[in-house]
Design an enzyme around this catalytic site. Structure first.
Site, PDB file in Angstrom:
ATOM      1  N   PRO A   1     -65.363  56.554  61.624  1.00  0.00           N
ATOM      2  CA  PRO A   1     -63.818  56.840  61.001  1.00  0.00           C
ATOM      3  C   PRO A   1     -63.654  56.145  62.453  1.00  0.00           C
ATOM      4  O   PRO A   1     -63.913  57.175  63.626  1.00  0.00           O
ATOM      5  CB  PRO A   1     -63.672  57.741  60.307  1.00  0.00           C
ATOM      6  N   GLY A   2     -62.429  55.913  62.824  1.00  0.00           N
ATOM      7  CA  GLY A   2     -61.948  55.453  64.106  1.00  0.00           C
ATOM      8  C   GLY A   2     -60.401  56.362  63.956  1.00  0.00           C
ATOM      9  O   GLY A   2     -60.124  56.782  64.455  1.00  0.00           O
ATOM     10  N   ARG A   3     -59.585  55.181  63.234  1.00  0.00           N
ATOM     11  CA  ARG A   3     -58.022  55.189  62.189  1.00  0.00           C
ATOM     12  C   ARG A   3     -57.800  57.055  62.522  1.00  0.00           C
ATOM     13  O   ARG A   3     -57.068  57.784  62.800  1.00  0.00           O
ATOM     14  CB  ARG A   3     -57.833  54.379  61.864  1.00  0.00           C
TER      15      ARG A   3
ATOM     16  N   ARG B   1     -48.768  47.423  68.178  1.00  0.00           N
ATOM     17  CA  ARG B   1     -48.950  47.061  66.560  1.00  0.00           C
ATOM     18  C   ARG B   1     -48.595  46.244  65.604  1.00  0.00           C
ATOM     19  O   ARG B   1     -48.400  45.754  65.287  1.00  0.00           O
ATOM     20  CB  ARG B   1     -49.997  48.695  65.982  1.00  0.00           C
TER      21      ARG B   1
ATOM     22  N   TYR C   1     -49.303  43.054  64.153  1.00  0.00           N
ATOM     23  CA  TYR C   1     -49.460  43.426  62.600  1.00  0.00           C
ATOM     24  C   TYR C   1     -48.889  43.922  61.944  1.00  0.00           C
ATOM     25  O   TYR C   1     -48.527  44.416  60.338  1.00  0.00           O
ATOM     26  CB  TYR C   1     -50.696  45.070  62.663  1.00  0.00           C
TER      27      TYR C   1
ATOM     28  N   CYS D   1     -39.974  41.418  77.683  1.00  0.00           N
ATOM     29  CA  CYS D   1     -39.361  40.322  77.642  1.00  0.00           C
ATOM     30  C   CYS D   1     -40.754  39.555  76.564  1.00  0.00           C
ATOM     31  O   CYS D   1     -40.728  37.736  76.878  1.00  0.00           O
ATOM     32  CB  CYS D   1     -39.732  39.100  79.007  1.00  0.00           C
TER      33      CYS D   1
ATOM     34  N   TYR E   1     -55.354  52.730  68.434  1.00  0.00           N
ATOM     35  CA  TYR E   1     -55.099  51.321  68.499  1.00  0.00           C
ATOM     36  C   TYR E   1     -53.770  51.372  69.623  1.00  0.00           C
ATOM     37  O   TYR E   1     -52.987  50.326  69.068  1.00  0.00           O
ATOM     38  CB  TYR E   1     -55.418  50.714  67.641  1.00  0.00           C
TER      39      TYR E   1
HETATM   40  C1  PLP Z   1     -63.518  49.626  64.878  1.00  0.00           C
HETATM   41  C2  PLP Z   1     -64.242  49.654  64.281  1.00  0.00           C
HETATM   42  C3  PLP Z   1     -64.709  50.741  62.899  1.00  0.00           C
HETATM   43  C4  PLP Z   1     -63.448  52.038  62.921  1.00  0.00           C
HETATM   44  O1  PLP Z   1     -62.662  51.649  62.546  1.00  0.00           O
HETATM   45  P1  PLP Z   1     -61.479  52.480  61.591  1.00  0.00           P
HETATM   46  O2  PLP Z   1     -60.715  51.999  61.093  1.00  0.00           O
HETATM   47  O3  PLP Z   1     -61.006  53.023  62.674  1.00  0.00           O
HETATM   48  O4  PLP Z   1     -62.189  53.621  61.043  1.00  0.00           O
HETATM   49  C5  PLP Z   1     -65.875  50.978  62.205  1.00  0.00           C
HETATM   50  N1  PLP Z   1     -67.151  50.259  62.963  1.00  0.00           N
HETATM   51  C6  PLP Z   1     -66.652  49.072  62.824  1.00  0.00           C
HETATM   52  C7  PLP Z   1     -68.492  47.648  63.338  1.00  0.00           C
HETATM   53  C8  PLP Z   1     -65.315  48.833  64.506  1.00  0.00           C
HETATM   54  O5  PLP Z   1     -65.531  47.463  64.297  1.00  0.00           O
END
Ligand code: PLP
Length: 427
Positions: free
Chosen positions: A289-291, A328, A332, A357, A386
């Site tokens: 998990p990142g986001r 973002r 997006y 600009c 992000y």
């Molecule tokens: C970007 C990425 C993540 C994290 O994605 P989230 O949507 O931020 O959870 C995990 N694994 C890989 C390989 C990624 O490229």
């Protein structure tokens, strides 16, 4: 315009860590206007407790599975963010040599780092192998050959997971879907035969894991179900072929709420579907998990420079942050809540735009905003993932400072860039 206090309240996304106290927006126990005084704007404000809470919620949801959560460092690579999550038991998923460097700098043990990347250079592969990362995730036959070559030169056997493209098209923004056969990511199923042959013939590769990552901000658990089933089928095949797979990596992509009108599917709903599929399979499940961990743990604090109204009656708030700090919306069309730090009884429908600009330099369009005056502060929510990592110096903009709040304590975790730093590498 009429009162809309309740809207303002609801807009503080599922977090008690950014909330109004006596009419002033706070991060944990610290007023944001005080932070702006002390550190200037634009400023990223990270709530430490929010990072920890999200990780704990994630861990609780998947407690039923033997698993290893690797924070996807690309979401927010600030050393203090990495350190905070690592201290709570997270490993790291890195996507480049630079991110590996950051994770190691933050003190993460290499055997808790996994390394991804669709285009790793031989230098990056070497950096991964000499650092002793847990494994490299390979995305093509050619990359497997490169890993073998580098490992042979170093006299090592490389632990490798293969990233499989499950050909599942998750419904999300087209720029953040990654598990579709049209995309560049992962190894196609049709190539797996060749891949398994390589592992049998190349002496410096050891197949340790299967991996996928189908995209980001995925609301429907069924996409995980479909992709996990495909990966389970591959697991079956590897076992028939005599490989001993330890790691089963289903990637990241778990969603968060950006827009209170479109609340994210709770993490428990993903666990309900995924856990039963993977129980008792004799593998350790990796999550990336990142986001989910970082997005709502920070906001971008910005000052209103000017307000103006055009002949058509359209109003603009021109603020001192822009797409260079949060791209973002431009990239997006993503929604971010914009709140006034001081609450007002009246609101105005306006665009909130930056100083860059480009017409795509906006945070909100045609949005009801508290009627803050010039010189007042606005907060752009959900700026923890992000956001600063995608920042740039376009237009000669300086990268902002970042602070981390922990209760009533505030720590500067990134200094504001200077003009001198803008040109330091040029001659
Ligand atoms: C970007 C990425 C993540 C994290 O994605 P989230 O949507 O931020 O959870 C995990 N694994 C890989 C390989 C990624 O490229």
């Amino acid at each position: 315009m009429s009162l809309f206090n309740n809207i303002t309240y609801r807009a503080v996304l599922d977090s008690h860590l950014f909330s109004y106290t006596e009419g002033t927006l706070c991060c944990e126990d610290v007023r944001l206007d005080t932070l702006a005084e002390q550190f200037g704007t634009p400023l990223y404000v990270v709530s430490r407790q929010s990072l920890v809470n999200q990780l704990r919620a994630f861990e609780a949801a998947f407690a039923g599975l033997p698993h290893f959560t690797c924070y996807s460092v690309k979401a927010n690579f600030n050393l203090s963010v990495i350190r905070t999550l690592a201290a709570e038991g997270c490993g790291c998923d890195v996507n480049s040599g630079g991110e590996l460097f950051r994770a190691l700098k933050a003190g993460v043990s290499p055997d808790r780092i996994i390394m991804a990347g669709v285009g790793k250079t031989e230098q990056e592969i070497e950096f991964g192998l000499t650092s002793g990362v847990l494994m490299l995730k390979a995305e093509s036959v050619s990359e497997l050959r490169a890993i073998d070559r580098v490992a042979a030169r170093l006299g090592k056997v490389a632990n490798v997971a293969i990233r499989i493209n499950p050909n599942v098209t998750a419904e999300t923004h087209p720029y953040i879907t990654t598990g579709d056969s049209k995309e560049k990511f992962g190894i196609d199923e049709a190539e797996l035969g060749e891949v398994f042959d390589l592992f049998r013939t190349l002496p410096n590769l050891s197949l340790q894991g299967l991996d996928m990552h189908i995209g980001s901000q995925i609301f429907d658990p069924e996409y995980y179900v479909a992709a996990t089933q495909k990966l389970l089928d591959v697991l079956e095949t590897t076992r028939l072929l005599g490989f001993d797979i330890r790691w089963f990596d289903i990637g990241g992509g778990f969603p968060v709420t950006y827009d209170p009108q479109k609340p994210a599917t709770p993490i428990g709903r993903f666990a309900e579907k995924i856990v039963p599929m993977l129980e008792g399979k004799g593998v350790t499940v990796i999550f990336e998990p990142g986001r989910f961990l970082a997005a709502n743990a920070a906001l971008l604090l910005t000052r209103v420079l000017y307000k103006k109204k055009n002949h058509a009656g359209k109003e603009f708030f021109i603020v001192d942050a822009g797409m260079t700090e949060l791209i973002r919306p431009a990239l997006y069309q993503s929604h971010h809540e914009v709140l006034s730090v001081l609450r007002h009884e009246t609101g105005v429908v306006a665009d909130v735009v930056g100083p860059v600009c480009e017409s795509s330099d906006f945070f909100a369009r045609h949005r009801m905003i508290d009627d803050a005056a010039e010189g007042e502060l606005l907060a752009v929510l959900s700026s923890g993932a992000y956001a600063s990592v995608m920042g740039s110096n376009y237009n000669g903009r300086l990268r902002p400072a970042e602070v981390m709040v922990d209760g009533s304590e505030v720590t500067l975790v990134r200094r504001r860039e200077s003009y001198e730093q803008l040109v330091q590498n040029e001659m």
